[in-house]
Scaffold this motif. Structure first.
Motif, PDB file in Angstrom:
ATOM      1  N   ARG A 194      41.592  -6.351  28.129  1.00  0.00           N
ATOM      2  CA  ARG A 194      40.386  -5.878  27.429  1.00  0.00           C
ATOM      3  C   ARG A 194      40.271  -6.423  26.010  1.00  0.00           C
ATOM      4  O   ARG A 194      39.198  -6.402  25.412  1.00  0.00           O
ATOM      5  N   ASN A 195      41.373  -6.942  25.451  1.00  0.00           N
ATOM      6  CA  ASN A 195      41.345  -7.491  24.092  1.00  0.00           C
ATOM      7  C   ASN A 195      41.111  -9.006  24.071  1.00  0.00           C
ATOM      8  O   ASN A 195      41.053  -9.598  22.997  1.00  0.00           O
ATOM      9  N   ARG A 196      40.977  -9.593  25.240  1.00  0.00           N
ATOM     10  CA  ARG A 196      40.908 -11.057  25.312  1.00  0.00           C
ATOM     11  C   ARG A 196      39.746 -11.616  24.487  1.00  0.00           C
ATOM     12  O   ARG A 196      39.928 -12.578  23.736  1.00  0.00           O
ATOM     13  N   ASP A 197      38.573 -11.052  24.626  1.00  0.00           N
ATOM     14  CA  ASP A 197      37.416 -11.560  23.883  1.00  0.00           C
ATOM     15  C   ASP A 197      37.618 -11.420  22.381  1.00  0.00           C
ATOM     16  O   ASP A 197      37.212 -12.291  21.602  1.00  0.00           O
ATOM     17  N   ALA A 198      38.239 -10.322  21.979  1.00  0.00           N
ATOM     18  CA  ALA A 198      38.483 -10.108  20.545  1.00  0.00           C
ATOM     19  C   ALA A 198      39.480 -11.134  20.017  1.00  0.00           C
ATOM     20  O   ALA A 198      39.314 -11.668  18.905  1.00  0.00           O
ATOM     21  N   ALA A 246      42.267 -17.898  22.077  1.00  0.00           N
ATOM     22  CA  ALA A 246      42.795 -16.609  22.520  1.00  0.00           C
ATOM     23  C   ALA A 246      44.269 -16.464  22.138  1.00  0.00           C
ATOM     24  O   ALA A 246      44.712 -15.390  21.707  1.00  0.00           O
ATOM     25  N   PHE A 247      45.037 -17.538  22.287  1.00  0.00           N
ATOM     26  CA  PHE A 247      46.454 -17.532  21.918  1.00  0.00           C
ATOM     27  C   PHE A 247      46.603 -17.388  20.410  1.00  0.00           C
ATOM     28  O   PHE A 247      47.401 -16.577  19.917  1.00  0.00           O
ATOM     29  N   ILE A 248      45.823 -18.165  19.669  1.00  0.00           N
ATOM     30  CA  ILE A 248      45.874 -18.102  18.207  1.00  0.00           C
ATOM     31  C   ILE A 248      45.514 -16.694  17.738  1.00  0.00           C
ATOM     32  O   ILE A 248      46.197 -16.101  16.895  1.00  0.00           O
TER      33      ILE A 248
END
Length: 479
Positions: free
Chosen positions: A82-86, A259-261
């Motif tokens: 759920r935090n991926r977009d953020a 996303a990784f950063i």
């Protein structure tokens, strides 16, 4: 001569390495000068001490280690998180502010592939004929465009670590290909270091009568090279806070993955790594875990069958976080590596090393290992992290290494090609597109889509013919 011959020779004699001067008088003046210049770059006392220490440790029984899986609060799975977009938004914001760099480990040659060129130059057989370097360059270009503000692209500097044999060919390849559309000012080449090759009693070996046998110091040599070659200085001058570091042979590497950063930055991570789930307990890959309380990579040969099969309550392998050589570093962390570099061990690799016999002067091409090369690994620093983070990603979307010759059936050009085309098919299907049949091959260019975005035009449509999608006009032609 510009180098003090007698002083240098005395230093080597004192370190027990005087034998390398056995043929010095046979060399021409130019050859002597070149030889002395090479020797002057070597800290003979330190190198000899390092080799003896590594050989002594290598010959001892393995110390007892307590292995622990990664704690749950250190690792998350990015899929459907759920935090991926953020995280992605945060990473894009850092890229937009020109605070993210990419560091590529590209010192490997294509010898195992049957190619005389650096591995990054290899054409994996895509319809476009793109090399690994081009695929990665175009992902950087796409991200820079996505992060553009007021019509001005962001800048993601690309630091490319080469080795002695690959440096010039790599630079020439980029020049020949006009840097793949990137600004040459933002592509910085630097060389990893080398270590002398040693006999099993820690004696230097000669490649020629006037040339020391040396070998790259492993991908862990990147840390010393970053300092020695001025990369740390450059990162600080450019205001870079975070770097994505990866290996050239992965055709699916999401270069500077936002996303990784964002994930790592949101956790104030100083050292992070991407992993993929092991395919099965016996898969011969290293896994990220804790060894005697410190983070590191545990080789598959070090883990017992019992630990390899151990599962967590959720059914996943307890030691299943496979290392894919894909890292995040804060500039602050890279800057402080020298403060603990003396604690990083060198690993011994037994090798067949062609050399000049210093007794007879004959060239020897061995048929079995006759010496050692010393190397450090990029993951050797994990235990010195103050805030370590692990991101688990999809193998299908992010990991397909190129290691073996054509026809090998695994980690080879054919599997790399299939990985790119399969991913392109998934991009199209996720965007709502369809394919006339399974024979249709579509290659989605990174210039059009970094990770499946920008493909709305295929929604509800059927791809009728194979082709390469580089822009939106190409999509219309394929329908």
């Amino acid at each position: 001569m510009t180098v003090d011959y007698q002083g240098l020779r005395d230093t080597f004699e004192a370190a027990g390495q005087g034998h390398i001067f056995a043929f010095f008088e046979q060399l021409t003046a130019a050859e002597q000068e070149e030889f002395l210049s090479q020797l002057a770059q070597i800290d003979v006392e330190e190198a000899t001490k390092t080799a003896k220490k590594a050989l002594e440790k290598h010959g001892q029984p393995e110390e007892a280690c307590a292995f622990e899986p990664i704690p749950e609060d250190v690792i998350v799975d990015v899929e459907n998180n759920r935090n991926r977009d953020a995280w992605f938004a945060m990473g894009m914001d850092l890229i937009r502010k020109n605070q993210v760099a990419v560091i590529l480990m590209a010192g490997g040659q294509g010898t195992r592939l049957g190619s005389p060129d650096p591995k990054g130059c290899y054409n994996i057989g895509l319809p476009s004929g793109k090399s690994l370097f081009q695929l990665q360059a175009e992902r950087i270009r796409r991200l820079q465009t996505l992060a553009a503000t007021d019509g001005q692209d962001a800048v993601i500097p690309w630091y490319i670590m080469t080795s002695g044999p690959t440096d010039k060919p790599t630079r020439d390849f980029f020049t020949k290909n006009n840097y793949f559309g990137l600004n040459p000012e933002n592509i910085i080449f630097f060389q990893q270091g080398v270590m002398p090759c040693f006999t099993h009693d820690a004696k230097f070996m000669l490649e020629g009568k006037g040339k020391l046998a040396v070998a790259p110091d492993g991908n862990g040599g990147i840390y010393g090279a970053l300092h020695k070659e001025g990369v740390i200085k450059s990162l600080k001058e450019r205001g870079i806070r975070y770097s994505h570091c990866y290996c050239v042979d992965n055709c699916l590497a999401r270069v500077a993955d936002p996303a990784f950063i964002g994930y790592c930055a949101s956790r104030n991570t100083d050292c992070g790594i991407k992993v993929v789930p092991k395919s099965h307990p016996e898969e011969p890959v290293g896994v990220v875990a804790r060894r005697n309380g410190k983070y590191g990579v545990v080789e598959y040969s070090e883990i017992s069958a019992e630990l390899a099969h151990m599962r967590q309550e959720n059914g996943q392998l307890a030691f299943g976080a496979a290392n894919i050589v894909n890292h995040f570093f804060s500039t602050e962390f890279l800057e402080r590596v020298p403060s603990f570099a003396h604690e990083l061990q060198y690993h011994v690799a037994n090798k067949k090393i062609p050399h000049i016999d210093t007794t007879t002067g004959e060239f020897v091409k061995p048929t079995k290992p006759n010496g050692i090369k010393l190397e450090r690994f990029v993951f050797d620093v994990f235990g010195h992290s103050n805030a370590f983070s692990v991101l688990q990603v999809s193998r299908d979307d992010e990991f397909s290494p190129l290691k073996n010759a054509p026809g090998a059936g695994v980690d080879c050009p054919e599997t790399s090609r299939a990985a790119i085309l399969d991913q392109s098919r998934r991009f199209i299907q996720k965007a709502g597109g369809h394919f006339k049949d399974d024979t249709i091959e579509i290659e989605v260019s990174p210039l059009l889509s970094y990770a499946g975005e920008n493909l709305e035009a295929v929604s509800g449509n059927t791809i009728q013919r194979s082709g390469i999608l580089t822009n939106l006009e190409d999509i219309a032609l394929a329908l």
